[in-house]
Design an enzyme around this catalytic site. Structure first.
Site, PDB file in Angstrom:
ATOM      1  N   ARG A 123       0.857  -1.246   0.123  1.00 28.31           N
ATOM      2  CA  ARG A 123      -0.150  -0.016  -0.018  1.00 28.31           C
ATOM      3  C   ARG A 123       0.879   1.179   0.144  1.00 28.31           C
ATOM      4  O   ARG A 123       1.663   1.327   0.761  1.00 28.31           O
ATOM      5  CB  ARG A 123      -0.901  -0.051   1.401  1.00 28.31           C
ATOM      6  CG  ARG A 123      -1.995   0.861   1.360  1.00 28.31           C
ATOM      7  CD  ARG A 123      -2.741   0.474   2.568  1.00 28.31           C
ATOM      8  NE  ARG A 123      -2.354   1.270   3.768  1.00 28.31           N
ATOM      9  CZ  ARG A 123      -3.016   1.717   4.688  1.00 28.31           C
ATOM     10  NH1 ARG A 123      -4.483   1.496   4.496  1.00 28.31           N
ATOM     11  NH2 ARG A 123      -2.580   2.487   5.844  1.00 28.31           N
ATOM     12  N   THR A 127      -0.823   7.471  -1.022  1.00 31.02           N
ATOM     13  CA  THR A 127      -2.090   7.357  -1.640  1.00 31.02           C
ATOM     14  C   THR A 127      -3.138   6.208  -1.237  1.00 31.02           C
ATOM     15  O   THR A 127      -4.361   5.991  -1.612  1.00 31.02           O
ATOM     16  CB  THR A 127      -2.058   7.180  -3.509  1.00 31.02           C
ATOM     17  OG1 THR A 127      -1.314   6.098  -3.402  1.00 31.02           O
ATOM     18  CG2 THR A 127      -1.238   8.429  -3.796  1.00 31.02           C
ATOM     19  N   ASP A 218       0.422  -1.526  12.474  1.00 30.04           N
ATOM     20  CA  ASP A 218       1.042  -2.231  11.333  1.00 30.04           C
ATOM     21  C   ASP A 218       1.201  -3.539  11.647  1.00 30.04           C
ATOM     22  O   ASP A 218       2.175  -3.723  12.191  1.00 30.04           O
ATOM     23  CB  ASP A 218       2.284  -1.392  10.949  1.00 30.04           C
ATOM     24  CG  ASP A 218       2.251  -1.657   9.399  1.00 30.04           C
ATOM     25  OD1 ASP A 218       2.618  -0.799   8.558  1.00 30.04           O
ATOM     26  OD2 ASP A 218       2.586  -2.756   9.169  1.00 30.04           O
ATOM     27  N   ASP A 221       4.511  -4.783  10.233  1.00 28.70           N
ATOM     28  CA  ASP A 221       5.935  -4.536  11.219  1.00 28.70           C
ATOM     29  C   ASP A 221       5.815  -5.214  12.268  1.00 28.70           C
ATOM     30  O   ASP A 221       6.683  -5.587  12.973  1.00 28.70           O
ATOM     31  CB  ASP A 221       5.681  -2.808  11.357  1.00 28.70           C
ATOM     32  CG  ASP A 221       6.190  -2.089  10.107  1.00 28.70           C
ATOM     33  OD1 ASP A 221       6.793  -2.861   9.251  1.00 28.70           O
ATOM     34  OD2 ASP A 221       5.866  -1.044  10.052  1.00 28.70           O
TER      35      ASP A 221
END
Ligand code: PRP
Ligand code: URA
Length: 230
Positions: A123, A127, A218, A221
């Site tokens: 991703r 944007t 995340d 991560d």
């Protein structure tokens, strides 16, 4: 698990809803809630995060596969014949790299003969649009296909993955996520109304950075220990 046909607002913690033609199942098993809360905890280290992901995926996959087509089969026990149900169709699982990899082992352990495909999607941080950097998909036409991605945020990655598997021949497809945002679920329902979604939670919303809130941060991560402050 309960089922309702109303299309009211999402209420995290509530079970199966059928919105329009799509079924959204929010798994409300107490073990799912327990494991999800531990995943959300910012103090959970990567080692524990991985094992929690695997255990929660087991719960989600049991739900996502509970109505798979079966056929009768007869075997001989040591004493006499016994008739039971065997899976009718092959299964395919497609984790979305990277974070979906954390969900793969649970599926392979439950269904050892599953065919595994891979899709790499990233991703864009500005944007939020996904771009595909890797695809290796098996024969899917004769199978039920499960796409795995722990986070369904804007829905861009899931929609792109579903586009890819369908283009490659998948006909019966289900999406399994750990945490979803209402925006992502709605987007998927618009783009892929034939795809059922199974998730452990539909959270409150997306924040300005398109992260799910409260969410768990995340996922990739945290799973791979690559967060900046680790
Ligand atoms: C994360 C996550 C999903 C995607 C969800 O992946 O694992 O694939 O974001 O967001 P979306 O619904 O808005 O598309 P990311 O791009 O961070 O890559 P990673 O798995 O390699 O960390
Ligand atoms: N990807 C993640 O890993 N977490 C989010 O909250 C949104 C996208």
């Amino acid at each position: 698990m309960t089922a309702s046909k109303d299309a009211g607002p999402y209420e995290p913690g509530h079970a199966t809803r059928h919105l329009a033609r799509v079924s959204l199942t929010v798994v409300d098993h107490p073990l799912a809630g327990h494991l999800l809360l531990a995943l959300r905890d910012r103090n959970t280290p990567a080692t524990l995060f991985r094992s929690l992901t695997k255990r929660l995926t087991t719960v989600l996959i049991l739900e996502a596969t509970k109505d798979l087509p079966t056929r009768e089969r007869t075997v001989m026990t040591p004493l006499e014949e016994a008739t039971g149900l065997a899976l009718k169709q092959p299964l395919v699982v497609v984790p979305i790299l990277r974070a979906g990899l954390g969900m793969l082992d649970a599926v392979v352990e439950l269904f050892p003969v599953v065919r595994v495909g891979y899709l790499g999607l990233e991703r864009d941080e500005a944007t939020y649009q996904p771009s595909e950097y890797y695809a290796k998909l098996p024969e899917m036409q004769d199978a039920t296909t499960f796409v795995l991605d722990p986070m369904l945020a804007t829905g861009g990655s899931a929609n792109a993955a579903l586009d890819s598997v369908k283009k490659a021949g998948a006909r019966s497809v289900r999406m399994v996520s750990v945490v979803s945002a209402p925006e992502g679920v709605a987007s998927l329902q618009r783009a892929h109304p034939d795809v059922d979604v199974v998730t452990a939670s539909v959270d409150r919303a997306l924040n300005a950075d398109a992260y799910i809130i409260p969410g768990l941060g995340d996922f990739g991560d945290r799973l791979f220990g690559t967060q900046p402050d680790a």
